[in-house]
Design a protein around this motif. Structure first.
Motif, PDB file in Angstrom:
ATOM      1  N   TYR A 221     -12.508 -10.063  -2.909  1.00 27.36           N
ATOM      2  CA  TYR A 221     -11.220  -9.498  -3.328  1.00 27.36           C
ATOM      3  C   TYR A 221     -10.245  -9.235  -2.195  1.00 27.36           C
ATOM      4  CZ  TYR A 221     -13.734  -5.213  -2.042  1.00 27.36           C
ATOM      5  OH  TYR A 221     -14.474  -4.274  -1.366  1.00 27.36           O
ATOM      6  N   TYR A 222     -10.692  -9.318  -0.946  1.00 31.33           N
ATOM      7  CA  TYR A 222      -9.773  -9.005   0.158  1.00 31.33           C
ATOM      8  C   TYR A 222     -10.164  -9.796   1.396  1.00 31.33           C
ATOM      9  CZ  TYR A 222      -6.160  -6.034   2.239  1.00 31.33           C
ATOM     10  OH  TYR A 222      -4.999  -5.577   2.805  1.00 31.33           O
ATOM     11  N   SER A 223      -9.184 -10.511   1.962  1.00 33.40           N
ATOM     12  CA  SER A 223      -9.472 -11.287   3.175  1.00 33.40           C
ATOM     13  C   SER A 223      -8.427 -11.062   4.266  1.00 33.40           C
ATOM     14  CB  SER A 223      -9.548 -12.781   2.833  1.00 33.40           C
ATOM     15  OG  SER A 223      -8.341 -13.214   2.238  1.00 33.40           O
ATOM     16  N   PHE A 224      -7.357 -10.345   3.948  1.00 32.04           N
ATOM     17  CA  PHE A 224      -6.287 -10.109   4.912  1.00 32.04           C
ATOM     18  C   PHE A 224      -6.795  -9.211   6.036  1.00 32.04           C
ATOM     19  CE2 PHE A 224      -1.913  -8.732   6.151  1.00 32.04           C
ATOM     20  CZ  PHE A 224      -1.305  -9.981   6.167  1.00 32.04           C
ATOM     21  N   LYS A 225      -6.251  -9.362   7.224  1.00 32.19           N
ATOM     22  CA  LYS A 225      -6.782  -8.650   8.397  1.00 32.19           C
ATOM     23  C   LYS A 225      -6.100  -7.305   8.645  1.00 32.19           C
ATOM     24  CE  LYS A 225      -9.631 -11.973   9.653  1.00 32.19           C
ATOM     25  NZ  LYS A 225     -11.065 -11.833   9.487  1.00 32.19           N
ATOM     26  N   LYS A 226      -5.306  -6.861   7.684  1.00 28.23           N
ATOM     27  CA  LYS A 226      -4.680  -5.544   7.777  1.00 28.23           C
ATOM     28  C   LYS A 226      -4.793  -4.835   6.441  1.00 28.23           C
ATOM     29  CE  LYS A 226      -0.882  -6.036  11.144  1.00 28.23           C
ATOM     30  NZ  LYS A 226       0.599  -6.052  11.228  1.00 28.23           N
ATOM     31  N   MET A 227      -4.738  -3.502   6.478  1.00 23.05           N
ATOM     32  CA  MET A 227      -4.638  -2.703   5.260  1.00 23.05           C
ATOM     33  C   MET A 227      -3.511  -1.695   5.444  1.00 23.05           C
ATOM     34  SD  MET A 227      -8.512  -2.071   3.996  1.00 23.05           S
ATOM     35  CE  MET A 227      -9.265  -3.192   2.822  1.00 23.05           C
ATOM     36  N   ILE A 228      -2.943  -1.248   4.333  1.00 23.98           N
ATOM     37  CA  ILE A 228      -1.769  -0.379   4.378  1.00 23.98           C
ATOM     38  C   ILE A 228      -2.038   0.935   3.644  1.00 23.98           C
ATOM     39  CG2 ILE A 228      -0.657  -1.407   2.322  1.00 23.98           C
ATOM     40  CD1 ILE A 228       2.014  -1.242   3.981  1.00 23.98           C
ATOM     41  N   THR A 229      -1.700   2.042   4.303  1.00 22.50           N
ATOM     42  CA  THR A 229      -1.898   3.380   3.739  1.00 22.50           C
ATOM     43  C   THR A 229      -0.549   4.005   3.422  1.00 22.50           C
ATOM     44  OG1 THR A 229      -3.905   3.703   5.063  1.00 22.50           O
ATOM     45  CG2 THR A 229      -2.850   5.689   4.171  1.00 22.50           C
ATOM     46  N   PRO A 230      -0.261   4.269   2.154  1.00 24.28           N
ATOM     47  CA  PRO A 230       0.997   4.930   1.814  1.00 24.28           C
ATOM     48  C   PRO A 230       0.879   6.461   1.903  1.00 24.28           C
ATOM     49  CG  PRO A 230       0.041   3.774  -0.107  1.00 24.28           C
ATOM     50  CD  PRO A 230      -0.998   3.865   0.949  1.00 24.28           C
ATOM     51  N   THR A 231       1.952   7.091   2.310  1.00 20.65           N
ATOM     52  CA  THR A 231       2.103   8.545   2.268  1.00 20.65           C
ATOM     53  C   THR A 231       3.396   8.831   1.522  1.00 20.65           C
ATOM     54  OG1 THR A 231       0.963   8.815   4.393  1.00 20.65           O
ATOM     55  CG2 THR A 231       2.319  10.659   3.646  1.00 20.65           C
ATOM     56  N   ILE A 232       3.281   9.426   0.334  1.00 16.28           N
ATOM     57  CA  ILE A 232       4.426   9.624  -0.546  1.00 16.28           C
ATOM     58  C   ILE A 232       4.502  11.121  -0.872  1.00 16.28           C
ATOM     59  CG2 ILE A 232       5.446   8.963  -2.754  1.00 16.28           C
ATOM     60  CD1 ILE A 232       3.044   6.608  -2.343  1.00 16.28           C
ATOM     61  N   VAL A 233       5.556  11.767  -0.429  1.00 13.06           N
ATOM     62  CA  VAL A 233       5.661  13.222  -0.559  1.00 13.06           C
ATOM     63  C   VAL A 233       6.661  13.573  -1.652  1.00 13.06           C
ATOM     64  CG1 VAL A 233       6.292  15.366   0.634  1.00 13.06           C
ATOM     65  CG2 VAL A 233       4.996  13.609   1.850  1.00 13.06           C
ATOM     66  N   LYS A 234       6.282  14.509  -2.508  1.00 15.85           N
ATOM     67  CA  LYS A 234       7.184  15.018  -3.546  1.00 15.85           C
ATOM     68  C   LYS A 234       8.096  16.079  -2.946  1.00 15.85           C
ATOM     69  CE  LYS A 234       7.127  17.595  -7.927  1.00 15.85           C
ATOM     70  NZ  LYS A 234       6.292  18.052  -9.035  1.00 15.85           N
ATOM     71  N   GLU A 235       9.375  15.971  -3.208  1.00  6.80           N
ATOM     72  CA  GLU A 235      10.332  16.959  -2.660  1.00  6.80           C
ATOM     73  C   GLU A 235      10.154  18.308  -3.348  1.00  6.80           C
ATOM     74  OE1 GLU A 235      14.192  15.110  -0.659  1.00  6.80           O
ATOM     75  OE2 GLU A 235      14.293  15.165  -2.846  1.00  6.80           O
TER      76      GLU A 235
END
Length: 235
Positions: A221-235
């Motif tokens: 399911y995953y072969s890309f050499k990077k992963m991304i972590t989101p940080t989403i803050v509620k105002e």
């Protein structure tokens, strides 16, 4: 698709009605979890799961985790000074693991059994300091979109002001990064951010970090050499 591998979901496939009581296939070495033949989680994801957990725990307090899997993120969450750890899990076998795991954790764990679609509407508004959403897609139709059903329907209302959401859909993102994108930040900006804005989050409160990762060649399911972590803050 650029690879000849079989897609994770075939056209029209839907596992939702049988997923809850399907066997949870933890292998003997506890490096892989498979349900209904689907590669749900693998131990090599650990550095990324820890990244998500670090974001979800960053405000302390009460954290909601949706999807327990192999307890990789959950165990990391428990290493932080949080107060309560609410966890939603629908699969019977995985839930049994969760209940057993919960007995030895340092913070209060609240295991909640069922599909998130049934459990989440019962949870109160402005209740959580952090949310980590990482569930497995249960149909071909929702393969790339199930996270948005949660985020648009519930994430904003569940968070306290100043609370933080993080999430992933590796089964989707891995496919997008095989078939459509060679830049992970662009993939996130184009396929995820519009939905986050529709959910009520502000553009200036959405940020991402990336990490290098080396998925095993046999990973389906995953072969890309990077992963991304989101940080989403509620105002």
């Amino acid at each position: 698709m650029t690879s000849a591998a079989q897609p994770i979901f075939s056209k029209g496939e839907d596992c939702k009605s049988t997923w809850h009581d399907a066997s949870a296939g933890y292998n003997e070495a506890d490096t892989h979890l498979e349900i209904m033949g689907k590669p749900v989680m693998e131990r090599w994801e650990t550095p990324y799961m820890h990244s998500l957990a670090t974001v979800a725990a960053s405000k302390g307090g009460r954290v909601l985790e949706i999807g327990f899997g192999m307890a990789i993120a959950a165990t990391k969450l428990e290493s932080f000074p949080i107060e309560e750890h609410w966890i939603i899990e629908c699969n019977d076998g995985v839930f049994a693991h969760l209940e057993n795991w919960a007995k030895s954790q340092p913070h209060k764990v609240v295991p909640l059994k069922g599909l998130w679609e049934n459990v989440v509407p019962t949870l109160p508004d402005n209740h959580f300091d952090g949310i980590l959403y990482d569930t497995y897609p249960l149909s071909e139709e929702t393969w790339h979109t199930h996270q948005f059903d949660f985020i648009k329907g519930h994430a904003h209302r569940l968070l306290k002001p100043g609370g933080v959401l993080t999430y992933c859909n590796l089964t989707s993102w891995g496919e997008l990064l095989k078939a459509k994108y060679d830049n992970i930040e662009k993939m996130f900006e184009e396929t995820q951010v519009p939905h986050l804005l529709q959910a009520g989050f502000k553009k200036e409160k959405i940020r991402t970090t990336t990490m290098a990762i080396d998925p095993p060649t046999e990973c389906k399911y995953y072969s890309f050499k990077k992963m991304i972590t989101p940080t989403i803050v509620k105002e």
